[in-house]
Design an enzyme around this catalytic site. Structure first.
Site, PDB file in Angstrom:
ATOM      1  N   GLU A 146      12.590  -8.409   1.469  1.00  0.00           N
ATOM      2  CA  GLU A 146      11.200  -8.847   1.612  1.00  0.00           C
ATOM      3  C   GLU A 146      11.213 -10.243   2.217  1.00  0.00           C
ATOM      4  O   GLU A 146      11.212 -11.248   1.533  1.00  0.00           O
ATOM      5  CB  GLU A 146      10.487  -8.850   0.261  1.00  0.00           C
ATOM      6  CG  GLU A 146       9.003  -9.098   0.370  1.00  0.00           C
ATOM      7  CD  GLU A 146       8.309  -9.176  -0.978  1.00  0.00           C
ATOM      8  OE1 GLU A 146       7.108  -9.486  -0.990  1.00  0.00           O
ATOM      9  OE2 GLU A 146       8.959  -8.948  -2.021  1.00  0.00           O
ATOM     10  N   ALA A 235      -1.325 -10.462  -0.402  1.00  0.00           N
ATOM     11  CA  ALA A 235      -0.665 -11.224   0.665  1.00  0.00           C
ATOM     12  C   ALA A 235      -0.768 -10.529   2.026  1.00  0.00           C
ATOM     13  O   ALA A 235       0.225 -10.350   2.732  1.00  0.00           O
ATOM     14  CB  ALA A 235       0.798 -11.491   0.302  1.00  0.00           C
ATOM     15  N   ASP A 288       7.397  -4.735  -8.716  1.00  0.00           N
ATOM     16  CA  ASP A 288       7.529  -6.106  -8.225  1.00  0.00           C
ATOM     17  C   ASP A 288       8.018  -7.013  -9.355  1.00  0.00           C
ATOM     18  O   ASP A 288       7.674  -8.200  -9.425  1.00  0.00           O
ATOM     19  CB  ASP A 288       6.203  -6.616  -7.661  1.00  0.00           C
ATOM     20  CG  ASP A 288       6.367  -7.856  -6.780  1.00  0.00           C
ATOM     21  OD1 ASP A 288       7.462  -8.041  -6.217  1.00  0.00           O
ATOM     22  OD2 ASP A 288       5.415  -8.641  -6.668  1.00  0.00           O
TER      23      ASP A 288
END
Length: 398
Positions: A146, A235, A288
């Site tokens: 990521e 995001a 996450d």
């Protein structure tokens, strides 16, 4: 009495290799309804039969029973667990401990996630996961990078100074042979010309995330092989009246997959309901998770900032979210409770959808003859009771 550390080291090994699993209710990843009183026969890490049980067979020696059995959960975005953060400990031992922590929430496989770091540090993560895959470390299916190829306009908790544009050297590293699933989150608007095509041609699964892309950029990226979107709604450019952004492009797509964090903190439940209605067969539950998942620590340092766990939220001093503290079984419970989806659908979002998103739908994500023996075992109230990974049984211990 042994210490917790001793218990964790011991627990990274399986407790047994069962030949039969009895499911009072089996959700096979294919049917919307469940099957009752089923036997799943396992041999050499594969499912060799799925059938109705014989009277009393669940009580036979060597049979492991569970209230609910589903295809093994696959978490394609997990930064840490069990007091281990992958960015801080890029070792095979760290991966084993993360996989152990994830299993406490019913997750069979993870893509350990290495987030934005300085220069070429991600290469060490690639090399470490290659070793884990070569040694068949249980629960490691590949790697999720990521960053650092993100947008500085949408950094989230990522270190902005480390975000940069992908170059030829990066492309060379990312397209090397990789015996597993390699998922790379990028801001597509920052990619050099033809970079996306090159990555996709090499078998890399490319997702959009931490991106300020327009819907036009997203549509072009999708045509060039973009596979999905990372932590949908978070995001990224949002859906507005004249510009759909990354969110709108994802929701209107007929092919993009999307990870979503169903912890009640990252995304409003109404938005999750919208996503479910638009793309239920392409929506993937992700945790996450950070190192606090299945761990003892309540705070840690990220990019020099102190991140604290309070009321289920991981935040910095400015109250900005910094990863999540949620397990996969809790995510399933949250979906059933807060979005009214049928249990079969919530379980699919934790298993078959992510398997297909990363190109493993032909061997994972269904309880089916010939598929890998990957199973998540749950209690009637949807708490993990055990996990089977390629025929090896790991009992939930926390």
């Amino acid at each position: 009495m042994s210490t917790r550390k001793d218990q964790i080291v011991h627990s990274t090994s399986s407790t047994k290799s069962p030949t039969k699993i009895f499911a009072r209710r089996l959700f096979d990843g294919t049917n919307d309804s469940h099957l009752e009183n089923q036997i799943i026969e396992i041999r050499q890490g594969k499912i060799v039969d799925v059938r109705s049980s014989e009277p009393g067979e669940e009580n036979s020696a060597g049979v492991i029973s569970a209230d609910i059995v589903a295809p093994g959960f696959i978490d394609i975005q997990i930064n840490g667990a069990n007091d281990i953060q992958f960015n801080d400990d890029v070792t095979v031992d760290a991966l084993a401990r993360m996989a152990y922590g994830a299993r406490q929430g019913g997750t069979a496989y993870i893509l350990p996630t290495f987030i934005t770091a300085q220069d070429m540090q991600y290469v060490k993560a690639i090399d470490t996961v290659k070793v884990a895959l070569r040694n068949k470390l249980p629960g490691i299916l590949g790697l999720h990078l990521e960053g650092p190829f993100l947008s500085r306009e949408r950094p989230g908790i990522h270190e902005k100074s480390c975000i940069r544009v992908m170059n030829d050297t990066d492309i060379a590293h990312l397209t090397e042979p990789f015996d597993g699933a390699l998922l790379v989150t990028v801001a597509p608007e920052t990619l050099p010309s033809k970079a996306l095509n090159t990555l996709v041609d090499a078998g890399v699964m490319v997702f959009a995330g931490h991106s300020d892309a327009s819907s036009d950029v997203m549509q072009q990226a999708e045509e060039n092989g973009l596979r999905g979107t990372t932590h949908l709604f978070n995001a990224m450019s949002q859906l507005t009246v004249r510009e759909p952004g990354v969110v709108g492009a994802t929701l209107s797509s007929d092919s993009l997959y999307a990870g979503i964090i169903a912890d009640g903190h990252h995304v409003n439940w109404m938005n999750i309901k919208i996503a479910v209605k638009q793309m239920s067969k392409r929506l993937c539950l992700v945790t996450d998770a950070m190192l606090t998942l299945a761990g003892a620590r309540q705070e840690f340092t990220l990019h020099g900032e102190t991140i604290r766990l309070r009321n289920g939220r991981l935040t910095n001093a400015e109250d900005r979210l910094a990863g999540a503290h949620v397990a996969m079984d809790q995510s399933v419970r949250n979906m059933v409770k807060n979005t009214d989806v049928p249990l079969s659908q919530a379980l699919r979002m934790a298993s078959r959808n992510p398997a297909e998103a990363i190109g493993y739908g032909h061997e994972l994500g269904q309880v089916k003859r010939g598929f890998r023996a990957s199973l998540s075992l749950l209690t009637e109230d949807l708490h993990a009771s055990g996990v089977v990974v390629d025929g090896e049984y790991f009992e939930q211990v926390i």
